[in-house]
Design a protein around this motif. Sequence first.
Motif, mmCIF file in Angstrom:
data_model
loop_
_atom_site.group_PDB
_atom_site.id
_atom_site.type_symbol
_atom_site.label_atom_id
_atom_site.label_comp_id
_atom_site.label_asym_id
_atom_site.label_seq_id
_atom_site.Cartn_x
_atom_site.Cartn_y
_atom_site.Cartn_z
ATOM 1 N N HIS A 1 0.759 -30.227 9.367
ATOM 2 C CA HIS A 1 1.030 -29.089 8.489
ATOM 3 C C HIS A 1 0.694 -29.432 7.032
ATOM 4 O O HIS A 1 0.013 -28.669 6.343
ATOM 5 N N ALA B 1 1.545 -35.485 8.136
ATOM 6 C CA ALA B 1 1.746 -34.557 9.252
ATOM 7 C C ALA B 1 0.680 -33.464 9.229
ATOM 8 O O ALA B 1 0.076 -33.186 8.194
ATOM 9 N N LEU C 1 12.590 -26.219 16.642
ATOM 10 C CA LEU C 1 11.621 -25.198 16.241
ATOM 11 C C LEU C 1 10.553 -24.974 17.303
ATOM 12 O O LEU C 1 9.700 -24.113 17.153
ATOM 13 N N ASN C 2 10.607 -25.776 18.354
ATOM 14 C CA ASN C 2 9.577 -25.762 19.392
ATOM 15 C C ASN C 2 8.192 -26.063 18.825
ATOM 16 O O ASN C 2 7.188 -25.517 19.266
ATOM 17 N N LEU C 3 8.150 -26.925 17.830
ATOM 18 C CA LEU C 3 6.863 -27.466 17.393
ATOM 19 C C LEU C 3 6.451 -28.513 18.410
ATOM 20 O O LEU C 3 7.293 -29.101 19.088
ATOM 21 N N ASP C 4 5.177 -28.769 18.495
ATOM 22 C CA ASP C 4 4.677 -29.719 19.488
ATOM 23 C C ASP C 4 4.976 -31.148 19.022
ATOM 24 O O ASP C 4 4.422 -31.604 18.026
ATOM 25 N N THR D 1 4.420 -33.961 20.778
ATOM 26 C CA THR D 1 3.796 -34.986 21.628
ATOM 27 C C THR D 1 3.082 -36.065 20.829
ATOM 28 O O THR D 1 3.004 -37.207 21.260
ATOM 29 N N GLN D 2 2.577 -35.719 19.635
ATOM 30 C CA GLN D 2 1.838 -36.719 18.861
ATOM 31 C C GLN D 2 2.768 -37.703 18.149
ATOM 32 O O GLN D 2 2.306 -38.703 17.598
ATOM 33 N N ALA E 1 3.409 -36.083 13.053
ATOM 34 C CA ALA E 1 4.268 -34.918 13.258
ATOM 35 C C ALA E 1 3.443 -33.647 13.116
ATOM 36 O O ALA E 1 2.415 -33.637 12.451
ATOM 37 N N SER E 2 3.897 -32.576 13.774
ATOM 38 C CA SER E 2 3.256 -31.283 13.542
ATOM 39 C C SER E 2 3.508 -30.836 12.111
ATOM 40 O O SER E 2 2.635 -30.302 11.454
ATOM 41 N N ALA E 3 4.733 -31.052 11.657
ATOM 42 C CA ALA E 3 5.079 -30.671 10.289
ATOM 43 C C ALA E 3 6.196 -31.570 9.787
ATOM 44 O O ALA E 3 7.134 -31.869 10.515
#
Lengths: 642, 642
Positions: free
Chosen positions: A151, A149, B312-315, B317-318, B326-328
């Motif tokens: 992060h 990911a 968490l309103n992380l993005d 879309t990926q 994942a964003s995180a």
Amino acid sequence: MVQEKKKKCTVCFEPSGLCIDVPPGSTLLKAAQQVGVYLTSICGGDGYCGKCKVIVDEGQFESRPTTLLTPEEMRENVVLACQTKVLSDMVVTVPKPHALETSQILLDTDTQRFSQLAAEVPEGVFEFEPLVQKLHVKMSPPTVSDNTADHERLYLAIRKQIDAPIMQTGCRILQNLSKMFRESDYDVSVTIGRRGGTTEVIEIEPAERYRTNYAVALDLGTTTVVAHLVDLTNANTLDTEATYNSQINFGEDYIRRIIYAEQNDAFDEMQNRIVHDVNNLIVTLASRKRIDLQDITTVTCAGNTAMIHFILNLDPTQIRKEPYIASAGFVPPIRAAEVGIQVNKRALLYCLPSVAAYIGSDIVAGILVTRMYTKDGVSLFADIGTNGEVVLGNKDWLVCASSSAGPAFEGSGVKHGMRAGAGAIEKLQIRRDGSSQIKTIGDGRPAGICGSGLLDTLGELFINGIIDRTGRIKQNHNPRVREGEDGLQYQIIQPGNGYQEIFITQADIDNLIRSKAGVFAAIRVLTESTQIKPDDIDIIYLAGGFGNYLNTKQAVTIGMLPDIPLEKIQYVGNTSIAGAKTVLLARKALETAEDIANNMTYFDLMSHPGYMDEFIRAKFLPHTDLSLFPSIKAQAKQVKGS
Amino acid sequence: MVQEKKKKCTVCFEPSGLCIDVPPGSTLLKAAQQVGVYLTSICGGDGYCGKCKVIVDEGQFESRPTTLLTPEEMRENVVLACQTKVLSDMVVTVPKPHALETSQILLDTDTQRFSQLAAEVPEGVFEFEPLVQKLHVKMSPPTVSDNTADHERLYLAIRKQIDAPIMQTGCRILQNLSKMFRESDYDVSVTIGRRGGTTEVIEIEPAERYRTNYAVALDLGTTTVVAHLVDLTNANTLDTEATYNSQINFGEDYIRRIIYAEQNDAFDEMQNRIVHDVNNLIVTLASRKRIDLQDITTVTCAGNTAMIHFILNLDPTQIRKEPYIASAGFVPPIRAAEVGIQVNKRALLYCLPSVAAYIGSDIVAGILVTRMYTKDGVSLFADIGTNGEVVLGNKDWLVCASSSAGPAFEGSGVKHGMRAGAGAIEKLQIRRDGSSQIKTIGDGRPAGICGSGLLDTLGELFINGIIDRTGRIKQNHNPRVREGEDGLQYQIIQPGNGYQEIFITQADIDNLIRSKAGVFAAIRVLTESTQIKPDDIDIIYLAGGFGNYLNTKQAVTIGMLPDIPLEKIQYVGNTSIAGAKTVLLARKALETAEDIANNMTYFDLMSHPGYMDEFIRAKFLPHTDLSLFPSIKAQAKQVKGS
Ligand code: FES
Ligand code: FES
């Protein structure tokens, strides 16, 4: 004529032209504070320091009787602003000596000069590793077989560059990560900040931004606030600036300010003032260097414990009450924006640690910068400012104490005393014929006497036998000694030829002796407790805003510092700002400062059984026990014998 | 009759009576979403799932033609809400099956029941040490000889009780420290939270408050959100509650929701929805137990990666785009208030870590709770929900994969499918005479078939020879097999006597087989890659919202799980909520979850060369290769031979 009372009275201050509406009955001091006009007020408005004089040009007022004004002054409508109630619209002139508006940021030569008194940042001692760094981080974009990911990919990449076992990232940053990485093709600038053992990802920006990273180091003095603007990419100091602490309207020393804030529920205002001062400095520096405030990612500050409490709005009330307890000595880093400092909104504010209520982070900064905590031999550090703090020790131990003997050497409580600004007498010698040879800051006409000048004055008066060992002015048919309003006084500058008279009174001398005695008694408590003799002291570091022409010899002559060879006494200037700058540039230095603060043993002088005796003995010039000052003894004899 | 277009049309939904003004041309689905009326919409409003049916009682509208409505339905004014534009004021009835308003918090037996399917929290495995603790801290008040500042005094006292090498305290706490300590005579309750390696002082309160400390564990499911209210002083679960995920209006699965949010810039709304659901649950639980929301200091949550991103309103879309990033995966703890969760404003929100875009923290929670990461023997974990995630491994290694075979066993894509709620057929047996023996949840009239019932249905149809090994319904003169609108269908419940007809279509069967084939193919990829044979598997943990009457045998019969002795297959219910609760109570469990997530090897099935073949082979009942299912082979023969 009795004028009908108005609902609101407009008070205008000259020469600034600033006006404010106040209810009738308000004091002029209060009105001045509200509109941001700076008036000196050592006593915090109690009516006994006599520093808040203003001239009433127009309007009705009511003043309490005072002995602090001469009949001439009364005739000229001079009043004590704190003792004068507004009854109508008024126009008031603020005389020159304290004509400083808080809205006037740039304090020309006065504080400019002060800001240059910074001790040197020790070079090469700490590895250059700013508390807040920008890293250029280039990651390989993810693939199906490398699907870490964003992060975690970031953390892996950061850890390739720096040691960061524990990391933290705010939700706001995470929310933009995905987009940011894809727009930049995984090539970014990452701002990281150190918070104790944790490394925080503060910001992620396009890669080229890693070359832009600025910081501000602050010395939050009771009197003066100093700021240095630093380029964190190369450790260069770009510019420096200083301003008076505008809390000064609420009392010249911080104890009075705490009392004022308690009585008036003015802690928020106290914070606002200092933050306002800090912002003024930062904005001035940034605009001068054409730097975007958003590019300032770090602020470090050192100052006495009360000032650190004020800027963070920690409760300082216990500082002044037995057993004198600070809310916090070690303050964790917080966002500078949280206290209102106008830099990047995610920038971190680091306060250096303090030791006790009366040994603040400015002193810890001094120990850091002088490096006495690393030395085999014993060093003595003395910072003479609003208080006189003293530290003794070496690499194995450090002891410290604070003498609250008052800010006489900063010019307070001395009739013609002033800070080290333009026109201040910073060097004085009394010639054989009794005339004075002086040097003023800026070489203009003398306006008063600053710290180094006062040290000279006391020393010269003593050496020349104009005062005796108790400090009493001798009535020796010396034409410069005259009877003044408050007893004898010595004329330093004769009036005429456009010069104003400058003299020193018996009360002034008593104040200066009290201050020096407090410092020496503190030193004695520390040396006696640790069984250190003057000969054992390798070096004395003298810090404070004295001025560059400080004659360290005089500090021994008057018995403020122990009698050791003069080459062992070193004037180090403002070590507080130097310490703040050191930690800015080297995170290990902040850890070292914490170790220093942890390892310093504090002596509370008020409860120390020997202190009062030492103080009384030190109220002689140089001391009751002349065997402690062999060189002065010899010199005094020589002078007398000549 | 063409009515003149209005500026605003008022649409009212029955039976809730909720109304909203929308511009003419809005779809009914959009109107329903805006007013908070729950409509099922698997396809996210694209018009091809046919789940968003509503009945128009009054008003003008414009509907796109569709094949998803029967002529009868059309006659009764049934429309697809997503394909129907509002042209005037309207009154619309939402039929029972999806008559759930988001404003209706308490989902009676349906979700109540679901919330009780939680796996057990492993007891005695982890030391009871909540992520957020309240400590009773009694300090000796300072004296002149013990003048440590309040903040450092606090740290010293905390460190006497717990291991906390790195500590942090916010400025707001420090600002009140002095007053708080003096008012309480240095006897206080200190709330501390763990953030990675850092211990944060979250709150300081009067001493007696240390006995009051609550937390909420959350399972953020795509379909259902479950909350457990826990007393952190004694680890007791006080109450549980569940609700449908109200994001469901934007798509039944999370991929559709991501697409919807992208197309409509609705990420904020997506967050608001889930936070709203969570708040509803928390408020319900707190008010039922008469607990002040301020006393909830901790929230933990597990869920699939997309749900964690949404809250968490992380993005996200990926997540749906190759290479599926994942964003995180590891999200640092943040303040619950930062995402809008209405508990104590300084409470911390912890998300369990996830492994990849399609292996979320719900799966990590499952591994934590089953403890397969500690075992010598190999375990298999399969979570059958919206997706089918599979983990294989032991104490030395863990591999995982996710089959996106669709939520057929959650009732989606199955005509009479429904979630495990009241009236759902959860158990089904087909008798020799062809009649059905059923058990419904709540024992009421059957309204549809839930997960365990669907498993039974497929198994029974197969075992009884009603469908062949490809899943095709045989035209065997079986009176229950009839020609329906979409080809053959099997009648499970005959209509009449107040019962509604319930049948299963060929399309339904195909969907179920696709789902089971996806799961089995995923298992095969993992076992083949690690050379694990069915005999090597010590235990299979089956997780998901099937219902308590799950017949694990059927999961083998249809070829969803490997053919191992049935006593080795254990239904573990909702391991996601159990995992969230475990970390709540034991901070070491969170560290363990992080280790698990770090050590799991993820297989991306879409790019795996063998997966498609395995999937095609698994689309037979139980499988093309009968040697993989020796017990089923024998059983099928027996049935046929009888
Ligand atoms: S006399 Fe006015 S402030 Fe001191
Ligand atoms: S058909 Fe309307 S939501 Fe799917």
